[in-house]
Design a protein around this motif. Structure first.
Motif, mmCIF file in Angstrom:
data_model
loop_
_atom_site.group_PDB
_atom_site.id
_atom_site.type_symbol
_atom_site.label_atom_id
_atom_site.label_comp_id
_atom_site.label_asym_id
_atom_site.label_seq_id
_atom_site.Cartn_x
_atom_site.Cartn_y
_atom_site.Cartn_z
ATOM 1 N N ARG A 1 0.566 -1.175 -0.074
ATOM 2 C CA ARG A 1 0.502 -0.197 0.208
ATOM 3 C C ARG A 1 1.035 1.320 0.040
ATOM 4 N NH1 ARG A 1 -5.484 -0.690 1.173
ATOM 5 N NH2 ARG A 1 -5.295 -3.203 1.067
ATOM 6 N N LYS A 2 1.490 1.063 0.701
ATOM 7 C CA LYS A 2 3.125 1.969 -0.169
ATOM 8 C C LYS A 2 4.121 2.118 -1.266
ATOM 9 C CE LYS A 2 3.568 3.017 5.385
ATOM 10 N NZ LYS A 2 4.393 2.625 6.332
ATOM 11 N N THR B 1 -7.209 -0.067 6.043
ATOM 12 C CA THR B 1 -5.767 0.746 5.532
ATOM 13 C C THR B 1 -6.434 1.103 4.397
ATOM 14 O OG1 THR B 1 -4.768 -0.878 6.978
ATOM 15 C CG2 THR B 1 -3.659 0.377 5.961
ATOM 16 N N GLY B 2 -5.406 2.544 4.075
ATOM 17 C CA GLY B 2 -5.552 3.154 2.498
ATOM 18 C C GLY B 2 -4.325 2.789 2.279
ATOM 19 N N TRP B 3 -4.767 3.683 0.856
ATOM 20 C CA TRP B 3 -3.439 3.944 0.146
ATOM 21 C C TRP B 3 -2.198 4.748 0.656
ATOM 22 C CZ3 TRP B 3 -1.391 -0.171 -3.207
ATOM 23 C CH2 TRP B 3 -2.929 -1.252 -3.312
ATOM 24 N N GLU B 4 -1.128 4.938 0.886
ATOM 25 C CA GLU B 4 0.003 5.808 1.169
ATOM 26 C C GLU B 4 1.212 5.899 0.098
ATOM 27 O OE1 GLU B 4 0.610 6.133 5.034
ATOM 28 O OE2 GLU B 4 -0.743 4.835 5.580
ATOM 29 N N PHE B 5 0.695 6.302 -0.986
ATOM 30 C CA PHE B 5 1.806 5.972 -1.965
ATOM 31 C C PHE B 5 3.146 7.168 -1.607
ATOM 32 C CE2 PHE B 5 -2.213 5.497 -4.314
ATOM 33 C CZ PHE B 5 -1.475 4.527 -5.573
ATOM 34 N N GLN B 6 4.258 6.159 -1.040
ATOM 35 C CA GLN B 6 5.349 6.943 -0.661
ATOM 36 C C GLN B 6 6.572 6.421 -2.207
ATOM 37 O OE1 GLN B 6 6.494 5.957 2.755
ATOM 38 N NE2 GLN B 6 4.959 6.605 3.995
#
Lengths: 195, 465
Positions: free
Chosen positions: B347-348, B418-423
């Protein structure tokens, strides 16, 4: 002359044997220096003196590289995994077995590859066997490099009887020196505060 | 101009000078462009053929002589040089993302030039020494000065160094077999010693223990490069032995040893991979499996064997590149690559996670991916020889697939909601994205590299016929 060659074999046996037991790097490098002298003598049985001297010079240069590095790094005792028996009695016993195997197999190899000579085969096999044993019972970088240099000395002694090319001698010297430099690099990497 | 000067000496000399350059961006650019240029020259300018440009005539001579020995690159080596330097360019361009250019570019080019020299050198026995020098150069690549060497690195050094004496002695004995072909004992002894040499060099079962250890210790990208370049060139070096000695090529015992060795490598690596909980170690087991596939390919009848061995090269290289790039991205962010540390990272870092999974699936021969066409062809070839072998091959593949599915499950596992957290930096995403697309393209259209790979057997005098 033959007696001198056998003396070289005895010296090689003693140095490789004590290298296995010693824990002081100064003594180990000193022994390695004497060992290269014997390797030079054994190699000179098949190569001209001037060419055999390559082994001696290269070996001593490798020792100098390792010695200079050890002088400049902080001594830290890194204990490897202790799953193998490593006490001096075990090493003595294992080295004894290697010597017995060498005594048994030397005449056989002499019959397979005639013309090399018993002392050269015996000296070479002792270095190979005790070097491999050395590699088998340690993970410490300095001792691994000493073990590899010993194995390579053994191999080069017997290979000198089979191959007399100057280029091969030069390339094997590069390998020996490279190994010493890699050893120096690894020893320095262990002690980053010395950079 | 001679071919060894262009493809061996120039990259080697550049590698030495590159050690003096400290700017990562300049290094990555110069190194990558040089490798790409070498690949391009290999494609467009044939070796030992005169080309006319108006009044100007250009011809690349095939050989140079150094101290009485020759480095020879024949016209048939052209496709290999193009593929090899093309792949080196991809690795060097990728290094900028992983901030390893200052080591990978100079040492990578030096190692590459030594590896090509090992194929070109005559007498070919000198190759063992050149490979050993390349191994020594790999140490600074794998061990930064601020890290303590682990047991994996020491075993890598020991095992690879022990390979050289065996190969050299075997070469001397094989020359004896050539002069007295009736001496069966000598033939068996020399083949055994040769086998031991290659067992060390290729890390065959059970000598592959250092691969997962080293993968855990070293930077994923640099270790990926070594895992790619060493076995690939060593296998081509091994093919040289088979090509040179007809009795070795025709030996049924050797075929059996290759097939048994290969299947053990595939099955054991598949099983270890299925139970493995460390992402870098998973990559190491995939490399073991790839070597196993190559051995199995070599165990097939000679006309098929050589084709399969070369067909394996590009999918393997591409999968390893994607795998190493993705692992590096994750490694930079979480440090340890154990399952417990990477849970939910998809998700990251969706691109790195996807790259990792798809590379793993490609090695396992999942349909539509680069590894699939050659795996299915190899499986078919094995089934024609022995159904038992085909069954065990499937077990190995199943193990690798299980490893990939477990990794997927761990990477996407996250509490509900849980959401997506692009890193992920966009450049990394784009490059991994392109590499993943190329895995699919190679899987769907495997024939696109056929013109290059199809001619590779011509490198060998007997295999090429």
């Amino acid at each position: 002359m033959t007696i001198v060659v056998w003396v070289a074999v005895v010296i090689v046996s003693i140095t490789a044997f004590v290298l296995l037991l010693s824990r002081d790097w100064r003594i180990e490098l000193g022994l390695l220096g004497i060992q290269y002298l014997s390797v030079f003598w054994l190699t000179s049985q098949h190569w001209p003196m001037s060419m055999a001297a390559i082994k001696l010079v290269t070996g001593w240069m490798a020792i100098a590289t390792l010695g200079m590095t050890q002088l400049n790094v902080k001594e830290t005792i890194v204990r490897g995994p202790q799953f193998w028996p490593q006490g001096w009695l075990f090493r003595l016993f294992a080295a004894g077995i290697v010597i017995v195997i060498v005594i048994a197999s030397t005449p056989r190899i002499d019959s397979i590859i005639p013309g090399i000579g018993l002392p050269v085969i015996a000296g070479s096999l002792i270095l190979l066997g005790l070097g491999l044993l050395h590699l088998g019972i340690t993970t410490q970088p300095f001792r691994v490099i000493i073990g590899l240099l010993t194995v390579l000395s053994g191999f080069e002694t017997i290979y000198s009887a089979l191959e007399s090319s100057i280029l091969v001698a030069a390339m094997l010297s590069i390998v020996n020196l490279g190994l010493a430099m890699v050893g120096a690099y690894i020893l320095t990497a262990r002690n980053p505060e010395n950079i | 101009m001679s071919a060894p000067l262009i493809w061996i000496i120039i990259p080697g000399v550049f590698g030495i000078f590159a050690l003096l350059i400290t700017n990562q961006r300049i290094l990555f650019f110069l190194g990558g462009v040089l490798a790409l240029l070498l690949a391009f020259i290999a494609i467009i300018i044939p070796i030992d053929t005169a080309l006319q440009f108006g009044n100007l005539s250009l011809k690349i001579a095939p050989a140079i002589e150094i101290l009485g020995r020759r480095l020879v690159l024949i016209p048939a080596d052209g496709p290999l040089l193009a593929i090899f330097y093309g792949l080196v360019a991809m690795w060097l361009f990728g290094a900028v993302l992983t901030k390893t250019s200052n080591r990978l570019v100079p040492l990578g080019l030096l190692i590459s030039s030594l590896m090509i020299a090992s194929i070109a050198v005559e007498p070919f026995l000198y190759a063992a020494i050149l490979i050993e020098i390349a191994v020594l150069l790999a140490i600074p690549l794998l061990l930064p000065l601020n890290k303590t060497p682990g047991p994996g690195l020491m075993r890598f050094l020991i095992y690879q160094t022990l390979g050289m004496p065996f190969i050299l002695i075997a070469g001397w004995m094989l020359a004896g077999v050539e002069s007295s072909p009736g001496d069966l004992d000598l033939a068996v002894q020399s083949a055994t010693i040769l086998g031991l040499g290659f067992a060390f060099l290729l890390a065959l079962f059970p000598l592959y223990i250092w691969l997962p250890m080293l993968a855990e210790e070293a930077s994923p990208y640099n270790i990926g490069f070594i895992f790619w370049i060493m076995p690939t060139i060593t296998i081509i070096f091994g093919l040289g032995f088979l090509d040179r000695y007809a009795w070795l090529r025709a030996s049924e015992s050797l075929q059996q040893a290759l097939s048994i060795g290969g299947i053990i490598m595939v099955v054991t690596s598949g099983l270890w991979s299925a139970f493995q909980r460390h992402l870098s170690r998973q990559m190491a087991y995939a490399v073991v499996a790839e070597t196993g596939f190559s051995l199995l390919a070599l165990s097939l009848p000679p006309e098929k064997a050589i084709q399969f061995v070369f067909l394996l090269i590009i999918p393997r290289s591409l999968a390893l590149l994607v795998w190493a790039l993705s692992l590096t991205r994750l490694h930079e962010n979480v440090g340890l690559l154990r399952f417990s540390n990477v849970t939910g990272l998809a998700r990251k870092y969706p691109f790195a996670s996807a790259g990792l999974i798809l590379a793993h699936l490609s090695v396992a021969g999942f349909p539509l991916l680069a590894g699939f066409p050659v795996r299915i062809a190899l499986w078919e070839g094995l089934a024609a020889e022995s159904l038992g072998m085909a069954f065990w091959f499937l077990i190995g593949i199943f193990g690798l697939l299980t490893g990939a599915i477990r990794t997927l499950a761990v990477l996407v596992k996250a509490p509900q909601g849980t959401g997506w957290e692009f890193q992920e930096p966009s450049t990394t995403s784009i490059i991994i994205g392109f590499a993943v697309i190329s895995l699919f393209i190679l899987g769907i259209f495997p024939q696109i590299f056929r013109p290059l790979v199809g001619n590779l057997p011509a490198m060998f005098e007997h295999f090429g016929k």
